[in-house]
Enzyme design. Structure first.
Site, short mmCIF file in Angstrom:
data_model
loop_
_atom_site.label_atom_id
_atom_site.label_comp_id
_atom_site.label_asym_id
_atom_site.label_seq_id
_atom_site.Cartn_x
_atom_site.Cartn_y
_atom_site.Cartn_z
N ASP A 171 0.81 -1.22 0.00
CA ASP A 171 0.00 0.00 0.00
C ASP A 171 0.85 1.27 0.00
O ASP A 171 2.06 1.23 0.23
CB ASP A 171 -0.98 0.00 1.19
N HIS A 223 -7.18 -5.50 9.97
CA HIS A 223 -6.91 -5.14 8.56
C HIS A 223 -5.59 -5.75 8.08
O HIS A 223 -4.68 -6.01 8.86
CB HIS A 223 -6.96 -3.62 8.34
C1 F6R Z 1 1.49 -1.91 6.22
C2 F6R Z 1 0.10 -2.28 6.27
C3 F6R Z 1 -0.67 -2.44 7.55
C4 F6R Z 1 0.15 -2.92 8.74
C5 F6R Z 1 -0.73 -3.05 9.99
C6 F6R Z 1 0.05 -3.45 11.22
O1 F6R Z 1 1.95 -1.82 4.89
O2 F6R Z 1 -0.44 -2.42 5.25
O3 F6R Z 1 -1.72 -3.35 7.30
O4 F6R Z 1 0.74 -4.14 8.46
O5 F6R Z 1 -1.37 -1.83 10.24
O6 F6R Z 1 0.91 -2.39 11.54
P1 F6R Z 1 1.99 -2.52 12.70
O7 F6R Z 1 2.99 -3.53 12.27
O8 F6R Z 1 2.59 -1.14 12.81
O9 F6R Z 1 1.25 -2.94 13.93
#
Ligand code: F6R
Length: 241
Positions: free
Chosen positions: A67, A138
Protein backbone atom coordinates in the site's frame (compact mmCIF):
# COMPACT_ATOMS: atom_id res chain seq x y z
CA UNK A 1 -2.40 -22.54 8.57
CA UNK A 2 0.92 -22.95 10.27
CA UNK A 3 1.39 -21.06 13.54
CA UNK A 4 4.99 -20.59 14.62
CA UNK A 5 5.49 -19.58 18.25
CA UNK A 6 8.33 -17.16 18.92
CA UNK A 7 9.67 -16.13 22.32
CA UNK A 8 9.65 -12.40 21.77
CA UNK A 9 9.86 -9.71 19.08
CA UNK A 10 13.50 -10.48 18.30
CA UNK A 11 12.83 -14.19 17.95
CA UNK A 12 9.76 -13.48 15.78
CA UNK A 13 11.87 -11.24 13.54
CA UNK A 14 14.61 -13.88 13.14
CA UNK A 15 12.12 -16.64 12.37
CA UNK A 16 10.30 -14.49 9.80
CA UNK A 17 13.62 -13.43 8.26
CA UNK A 18 14.61 -17.10 8.02
CA UNK A 19 11.47 -17.88 6.02
CA UNK A 20 12.07 -14.94 3.66
CA UNK A 21 15.74 -15.77 3.24
CA UNK A 22 14.87 -19.37 2.35
CA UNK A 23 12.67 -18.02 -0.45
CA UNK A 24 15.44 -15.72 -1.72
CA UNK A 25 18.02 -18.54 -1.64
CA UNK A 26 15.79 -21.12 -3.32
CA UNK A 27 14.37 -18.67 -5.87
CA UNK A 28 16.79 -15.75 -6.48
CA UNK A 29 14.31 -14.17 -8.96
CA UNK A 30 11.43 -14.28 -6.51
CA UNK A 31 8.76 -11.60 -6.14
CA UNK A 32 8.43 -10.54 -2.51
CA UNK A 33 5.27 -8.79 -1.36
CA UNK A 34 6.30 -6.39 1.41
CA UNK A 35 4.62 -4.48 4.22
CA UNK A 36 5.39 -1.35 6.21
CA UNK A 37 4.45 -0.73 9.86
CA UNK A 38 6.41 -1.37 13.03
CA UNK A 39 6.14 -5.18 13.14
CA UNK A 40 8.34 -6.06 10.12
CA UNK A 41 11.14 -3.60 10.98
CA UNK A 42 13.08 -6.24 12.96
CA UNK A 43 12.64 -8.71 10.11
CA UNK A 44 14.10 -6.20 7.64
CA UNK A 45 16.99 -5.48 10.02
CA UNK A 46 17.77 -9.17 10.31
CA UNK A 47 17.68 -9.69 6.54
CA UNK A 48 19.96 -6.66 6.07
CA UNK A 49 22.38 -8.10 8.61
CA UNK A 50 22.53 -11.43 6.80
CA UNK A 51 23.05 -9.53 3.53
CA UNK A 52 26.00 -7.62 5.09
CA UNK A 53 27.48 -10.91 6.23
CA UNK A 54 27.33 -12.18 2.66
CA UNK A 55 24.65 -14.80 3.29
CA UNK A 56 21.95 -13.22 1.12
CA UNK A 57 21.82 -11.68 -2.33
CA UNK A 58 18.81 -9.56 -3.32
CA UNK A 59 20.16 -8.47 -6.71
CA UNK A 60 17.59 -10.49 -8.67
CA UNK A 61 14.65 -10.01 -6.30
CA UNK A 62 11.62 -7.92 -7.19
CA UNK A 63 9.34 -6.43 -4.54
CA UNK A 64 5.78 -5.14 -4.53
CA UNK A 65 4.46 -3.33 -1.50
CA UNK A 66 0.97 -3.63 -0.14
CA UNK A 67 0.00 0.00 0.00
CA UNK A 68 0.85 3.70 -0.23
CA UNK A 69 -0.78 6.94 0.85
CA UNK A 70 -2.49 8.87 -1.90
CA UNK A 71 -1.10 12.36 -2.42
CA UNK A 72 2.12 12.03 -0.44
CA UNK A 73 5.30 12.63 -2.44
CA UNK A 74 7.95 9.92 -2.18
CA UNK A 75 10.32 12.33 -0.42
CA UNK A 76 7.84 12.79 2.44
CA UNK A 77 9.20 10.87 5.40
CA UNK A 78 5.72 9.47 6.09
CA UNK A 79 5.35 7.90 2.65
CA UNK A 80 5.68 4.14 2.50
CA UNK A 81 8.21 4.58 -0.31
CA UNK A 82 10.39 6.53 2.13
CA UNK A 83 9.83 3.89 4.83
CA UNK A 84 10.88 1.02 2.57
CA UNK A 85 13.99 2.82 1.36
CA UNK A 86 15.04 3.82 4.85
CA UNK A 87 14.30 0.53 6.60
CA UNK A 88 15.21 -1.98 3.92
CA UNK A 89 16.08 -1.15 0.31
CA UNK A 90 19.01 1.16 1.15
CA UNK A 91 20.50 -1.57 3.36
CA UNK A 92 20.51 -4.41 0.81
CA UNK A 93 21.54 -4.86 -2.82
CA UNK A 94 18.05 -4.93 -4.34
CA UNK A 95 17.84 -3.01 -7.62
CA UNK A 96 15.45 -0.14 -6.79
CA UNK A 97 14.15 -0.35 -10.38
CA UNK A 98 12.64 -3.66 -9.27
CA UNK A 99 10.86 -2.27 -6.20
CA UNK A 100 7.24 -1.29 -6.68
CA UNK A 101 4.69 0.56 -4.60
CA UNK A 102 1.37 1.99 -5.75
CA UNK A 103 1.96 5.45 -7.23
CA UNK A 104 0.65 7.71 -4.47
CA UNK A 105 1.14 10.80 -6.62
CA UNK A 106 -1.20 9.56 -9.37
CA UNK A 107 -4.43 11.46 -8.62
CA UNK A 108 -6.55 9.22 -10.86
CA UNK A 109 -7.35 6.28 -8.57
CA UNK A 110 -8.56 3.97 -11.34
CA UNK A 111 -5.36 4.60 -13.27
CA UNK A 112 -3.06 4.12 -10.24
CA UNK A 113 -4.79 0.92 -9.13
CA UNK A 114 -5.17 -0.56 -12.62
CA UNK A 115 -1.51 0.10 -13.30
CA UNK A 116 -0.48 -1.62 -10.06
CA UNK A 117 -2.57 -4.70 -10.86
CA UNK A 118 -0.92 -4.84 -14.28
CA UNK A 119 2.54 -4.64 -12.71
CA UNK A 120 1.81 -7.51 -10.31
CA UNK A 121 0.32 -9.56 -13.13
CA UNK A 122 3.27 -8.92 -15.44
CA UNK A 123 5.60 -10.13 -12.68
CA UNK A 124 3.67 -13.40 -12.59
CA UNK A 125 2.19 -12.73 -9.14
CA UNK A 126 3.74 -12.69 -5.70
CA UNK A 127 5.81 -15.64 -4.44
CA UNK A 128 5.85 -14.70 -0.77
CA UNK A 129 3.66 -11.99 0.75
CA UNK A 130 4.70 -10.54 4.10
CA UNK A 131 1.84 -9.07 6.15
CA UNK A 132 1.37 -7.29 9.45
CA UNK A 133 -1.94 -7.47 11.28
CA UNK A 134 -3.87 -4.31 12.16
CA UNK A 135 -5.60 -4.00 15.53
CA UNK A 136 -8.94 -4.19 13.73
CA UNK A 137 -7.83 -7.16 11.63
CA UNK A 138 -6.91 -5.14 8.56
CA UNK A 139 -4.29 -6.39 6.11
CA UNK A 140 -2.84 -3.74 3.85
CA UNK A 141 -5.44 -0.97 4.11
CA UNK A 142 -8.32 -3.43 3.75
CA UNK A 143 -10.40 -2.17 6.66
CA UNK A 144 -13.35 -3.95 8.34
CA UNK A 145 -16.25 -3.89 5.87
CA UNK A 146 -19.32 -5.72 4.64
CA UNK A 147 -17.34 -7.33 1.85
CA UNK A 148 -13.88 -8.18 0.61
CA UNK A 149 -12.61 -5.92 -2.18
CA UNK A 150 -10.70 -8.14 -4.61
CA UNK A 151 -8.31 -5.87 -6.47
CA UNK A 152 -6.02 -2.89 -5.77
CA UNK A 153 -8.26 0.03 -4.82
CA UNK A 154 -8.41 3.44 -3.19
CA UNK A 155 -9.63 3.55 0.41
CA UNK A 156 -10.84 6.42 2.55
CA UNK A 157 -8.91 6.32 5.80
CA UNK A 158 -11.10 6.09 8.86
CA UNK A 159 -11.32 9.16 11.12
CA UNK A 160 -9.45 7.24 13.85
CA UNK A 161 -6.56 6.43 11.48
CA UNK A 162 -6.38 10.08 10.36
CA UNK A 163 -6.47 11.18 13.99
CA UNK A 164 -3.74 8.65 14.92
CA UNK A 165 -1.55 9.81 12.03
CA UNK A 166 -1.94 13.48 12.88
CA UNK A 167 1.07 13.46 15.18
CA UNK A 168 3.40 12.80 12.24
CA UNK A 169 2.25 15.85 10.26
CA UNK A 170 2.32 19.62 10.68
CA UNK A 171 -1.47 19.86 10.71
CA UNK A 172 -4.64 17.79 10.28
CA UNK A 173 -4.98 19.08 6.71
CA UNK A 174 -1.58 17.61 5.82
CA UNK A 175 -2.60 14.09 6.88
CA UNK A 176 -3.46 11.92 3.86
CA UNK A 177 -7.15 11.04 3.78
CA UNK A 178 -6.87 8.22 1.27
CA UNK A 179 -4.54 5.37 0.37
CA UNK A 180 -4.08 2.83 -2.40
CA UNK A 181 -3.97 -0.78 -1.25
CA UNK A 182 -3.70 -4.24 -2.75
CA UNK A 183 -7.05 -5.99 -2.51
CA UNK A 184 -7.87 -9.32 -0.92
CA UNK A 185 -7.76 -11.36 -4.13
CA UNK A 186 -4.34 -9.96 -4.98
CA UNK A 187 -3.11 -10.92 -1.50
CA UNK A 188 -4.79 -14.34 -1.61
CA UNK A 189 -3.16 -15.11 -4.98
CA UNK A 190 0.31 -14.93 -3.43
CA UNK A 191 1.82 -18.41 -3.47
CA UNK A 192 2.84 -18.15 0.19
CA UNK A 193 1.77 -15.75 2.92
CA UNK A 194 3.82 -14.88 6.00
CA UNK A 195 2.11 -12.90 8.78
CA UNK A 196 4.15 -11.36 11.59
CA UNK A 197 2.39 -10.47 14.84
CA UNK A 198 3.87 -9.16 18.06
CA UNK A 199 2.65 -7.89 21.40
CA UNK A 200 -0.15 -8.41 23.86
CA UNK A 201 -2.20 -5.68 22.21
CA UNK A 202 -2.52 -7.97 19.15
CA UNK A 203 -3.58 -11.09 21.13
CA UNK A 204 -7.30 -10.53 20.80
CA UNK A 205 -7.27 -9.76 17.09
CA UNK A 206 -4.90 -12.66 16.38
CA UNK A 207 -7.39 -15.02 18.03
CA UNK A 208 -10.32 -13.53 16.09
CA UNK A 209 -8.50 -13.48 12.76
CA UNK A 210 -7.05 -16.99 12.79
CA UNK A 211 -9.34 -18.91 15.12
CA UNK A 212 -12.66 -17.10 14.62
CA UNK A 213 -15.23 -17.03 11.80
CA UNK A 214 -14.17 -15.91 8.33
CA UNK A 215 -15.72 -12.50 7.83
CA UNK A 216 -14.92 -9.23 6.02
CA UNK A 217 -15.42 -7.53 9.39
CA UNK A 218 -12.05 -9.10 10.26
CA UNK A 219 -10.36 -8.98 6.85
CA UNK A 220 -7.35 -11.10 7.88
CA UNK A 221 -9.70 -14.00 8.66
CA UNK A 222 -9.86 -14.73 4.92
CA UNK A 223 -6.27 -15.99 5.19
CA UNK A 224 -7.67 -19.13 6.84
CA UNK A 225 -8.68 -20.12 3.29
CA UNK A 226 -5.19 -19.70 1.85
CA UNK A 227 -3.35 -22.99 1.24
CA UNK A 228 0.06 -21.80 2.47
CA UNK A 229 -0.01 -19.33 5.36
CA UNK A 230 2.55 -19.13 8.13
CA UNK A 231 1.85 -16.89 11.11
CA UNK A 232 4.96 -16.09 13.13
CA UNK A 233 3.85 -14.57 16.42
CA UNK A 234 5.46 -13.99 19.79
CA UNK A 235 4.23 -15.41 23.10
CA UNK A 236 2.47 -12.16 23.98
CA UNK A 237 0.46 -12.11 20.73
CA UNK A 238 -0.38 -15.79 21.19
CA UNK A 239 -1.37 -15.43 24.83
CA UNK A 240 -5.09 -15.97 24.15
CA UNK A 241 -4.82 -19.06 21.98
C1 F6R B 1 1.49 -1.91 6.22
C2 F6R B 1 0.10 -2.28 6.27
C3 F6R B 1 -0.67 -2.44 7.55
C4 F6R B 1 0.15 -2.92 8.74
C5 F6R B 1 -0.73 -3.05 9.99
C6 F6R B 1 0.05 -3.45 11.22
O1 F6R B 1 1.95 -1.82 4.89
O2 F6R B 1 -0.44 -2.42 5.25
O3 F6R B 1 -1.72 -3.35 7.30
O4 F6R B 1 0.74 -4.14 8.46
O5 F6R B 1 -1.37 -1.83 10.24
O6 F6R B 1 0.91 -2.39 11.54
P1 F6R B 1 1.99 -2.52 12.70
O7 F6R B 1 2.99 -3.53 12.27
O8 F6R B 1 2.59 -1.14 12.81
O9 F6R B 1 1.25 -2.94 13.93
Amino acid sequence: MNIVRAKDYKDMSRKAANIISAEVIIKPHCVLGLATGSTPIGTYEQLAEWYRKGDLDFSKVTSVNLDEYKGLPRENDQSYYYFMNTNFFSKINIDTKNTYLPDGMEPDSAKACGEYERIIESLGGVDLQLLGLGHNGHIGFNEPAEEFVPQTHCVDLTPSTIEANKRFFASYDDVPKQAYTMGIRTIMQAKKVLVVVSGEDKAEILKKAFFGPITPKVQASVLQLHPDVTVVADEAALSLV
